[in-house]
Design an enzyme around this catalytic site. Structure first.
Site, PDB file in Angstrom:
ATOM      1  N   HIS A   1       0.826  -1.211   0.000  1.00 36.83           N
ATOM      2  CA  HIS A   1       0.000   0.000   0.000  1.00 36.83           C
ATOM      3  C   HIS A   1       0.868   1.272   0.000  1.00 36.83           C
ATOM      4  O   HIS A   1       2.042   1.242   0.383  1.00 36.83           O
ATOM      5  CB  HIS A   1      -0.906   0.003   1.241  1.00 36.83           C
ATOM      6  CG  HIS A   1      -0.125  -0.045   2.524  1.00 36.83           C
ATOM      7  ND1 HIS A   1       0.447   1.068   3.081  1.00 36.83           N
ATOM      8  CD2 HIS A   1       0.204  -1.081   3.325  1.00 36.83           C
ATOM      9  CE1 HIS A   1       1.087   0.725   4.183  1.00 36.83           C
ATOM     10  NE2 HIS A   1       0.965  -0.577   4.355  1.00 36.83           N
TER      11      HIS A   1
ATOM     12  N   ARG B   1      -5.804   0.920   4.303  1.00 36.49           N
ATOM     13  CA  ARG B   1      -4.666   1.469   3.546  1.00 36.49           C
ATOM     14  C   ARG B   1      -4.380   0.632   2.304  1.00 36.49           C
ATOM     15  O   ARG B   1      -3.973   1.161   1.262  1.00 36.49           O
ATOM     16  CB  ARG B   1      -3.428   1.622   4.439  1.00 36.49           C
ATOM     17  CG  ARG B   1      -2.950   0.362   5.170  1.00 36.49           C
ATOM     18  CD  ARG B   1      -1.952   0.765   6.239  1.00 36.49           C
ATOM     19  NE  ARG B   1      -1.271  -0.306   6.941  1.00 36.49           N
ATOM     20  CZ  ARG B   1      -1.730  -0.959   8.006  1.00 36.49           C
ATOM     21  NH1 ARG B   1      -2.941  -0.696   8.463  1.00 36.49           N
ATOM     22  NH2 ARG B   1      -0.990  -1.887   8.615  1.00 36.49           N
TER      23      ARG B   1
ATOM     24  N   GLU C   1      -1.415  -6.978   7.517  1.00 35.96           N
ATOM     25  CA  GLU C   1      -0.060  -6.745   8.042  1.00 35.96           C
ATOM     26  C   GLU C   1       0.217  -7.721   9.182  1.00 35.96           C
ATOM     27  O   GLU C   1      -0.736  -8.245   9.795  1.00 35.96           O
ATOM     28  CB  GLU C   1       0.036  -5.287   8.524  1.00 35.96           C
ATOM     29  CG  GLU C   1       1.382  -4.872   9.096  1.00 35.96           C
ATOM     30  CD  GLU C   1       2.558  -5.147   8.170  1.00 35.96           C
ATOM     31  OE1 GLU C   1       2.883  -6.336   7.954  1.00 35.96           O
ATOM     32  OE2 GLU C   1       3.169  -4.174   7.668  1.00 35.96           O
TER      33      GLU C   1
ATOM     34  N   HIS D   1       0.826  -5.682   2.575  1.00 35.70           N
ATOM     35  CA  HIS D   1       1.568  -4.888   3.566  1.00 35.70           C
ATOM     36  C   HIS D   1       3.043  -5.287   3.593  1.00 35.70           C
ATOM     37  O   HIS D   1       3.404  -6.374   3.142  1.00 35.70           O
ATOM     38  CB  HIS D   1       0.929  -5.118   4.930  1.00 35.70           C
ATOM     39  CG  HIS D   1      -0.522  -4.747   4.947  1.00 35.70           C
ATOM     40  ND1 HIS D   1      -0.955  -3.523   5.415  1.00 35.70           N
ATOM     41  CD2 HIS D   1      -1.616  -5.400   4.501  1.00 35.70           C
ATOM     42  CE1 HIS D   1      -2.279  -3.459   5.269  1.00 35.70           C
ATOM     43  NE2 HIS D   1      -2.704  -4.582   4.720  1.00 35.70           N
TER      44      HIS D   1
END
Ligand SMILES: O=C(O)[C@@H](CO)OP(=O)(O)O
Length: 249
Positions: free
Chosen positions: A10, A61, A88, A183
């Site tokens: 991202h 995100r 993430e 991520h």
């Protein structure tokens, strides 16, 4: 037979900008991150990429980055899956702490272990902490044994790779061109697996925000080569700046 896979971290988030440990905290893109996401879409468009399906995490995100990429490609209509397994790495009780101040308090070596080692887990979040994922409705259908209170990269890999094997690899082998927007650390887990990197090699890998990463895969979906859609200079500068986030301040 060869295959291609596009990975994308991202764009810069507000907490990346503020240098805070983020993990599963659902923070949005910064203004710069929004620009990076659009630029990633431009880069993919200029290089002629088209996608059949898109995969991302359940964190905004990454989702917003994917939206911007698909907007730029005029492909907002393709099937898109948001999967928690692509989230993430969960940073446990470090989430919300300043990386530089944490390095000042515990030492840069300890922060490097927490950030980049393969099997060191950050301190756990208490189950009663409102930030624990068991309190978040988006994880209501996930078995409680699968909900982390903190993860090492090894723990992250243990959820990313089954998702790769069960969902992504079969789609690629069926001839679908996928983009996976995720991520820094969930992608490090996937890259470790695809490139066969050792536990020591993965410590040095930092993935920059918003730069598409193109993998060429063989018939067993092992990596033959990879390259960023960005100049070597841009990639080196951006990766070094990610690594430097753990310096004491
Ligand atoms: O804070 C985080 O969740 C990650 C990614 O932004 O940071 P780091 O690069 O320190 O693993």
């Amino acid at each position: 037979m060869s295959f291609r896979l596009i990975l994308l971290r991202h764009g810069e988030s507000i907490w990346n900008q503020e240098n805070l440990f983020t993990g599963w905290t659902d923070v949005d893109l910064s203004e710069r991150g929004k620009e990076e996401a659009l630029r990633a879409g431009e880069r993919l468009k200029e290089a002629g990429f088209r996608f059949d399906e898109a995969y991302t995490s359940v964190l905004k995100r990454s989702i917003r980055t994917l939206w911007s990429v698909l907007d730029r490609l005029d492909q907002m209509w393709i099937p898109t899956v948001c999967a928690w397994q692509l989230n993430e790495r969960h940073y446990g009780a470090l989430q919300g702490l300043d990386k530089g101040q944490t390095a000042h308090k515990y030492g840069e070596d300890q922060v490097l272990l927490w950030r980049r080692s393969y099997d060191v887990r950050p301190p756990l979040l208490s189950p009663n902490d409102p930030r624990h994922p068991r309190h978040d409705p988006r994880y209501a259908s996930v078995a409680s044994k699968d909900l982390p209170a903190a993860e090492s990269l090894k723990d992250t890999l243990a959820r990313v790779i089954p998702y790769w094997e069960g969902e992504l690899a079969p789609r690629i082998l069926a001839g679908k061109q996928l983009i996976v927007v995720a991520h820094g650390n969930s992608l490090r887990a996937l890259v470790k697996y695809l490139d066969g990197l050792s536990d020591e090699e993965i410590v040095r890998l930092n993935i920059p925000t918003g730069m598409p990463l193109i993998y060429e895969l063989d018939s067993d979906l092992r990596a033959v080569s990879h390259r960023y859609l960005a100049s070597d200079d841009e990639v080196a500068r951006a990766s070094a700046s990610v690594a430097a986030q753990g310096r004491a301040r």
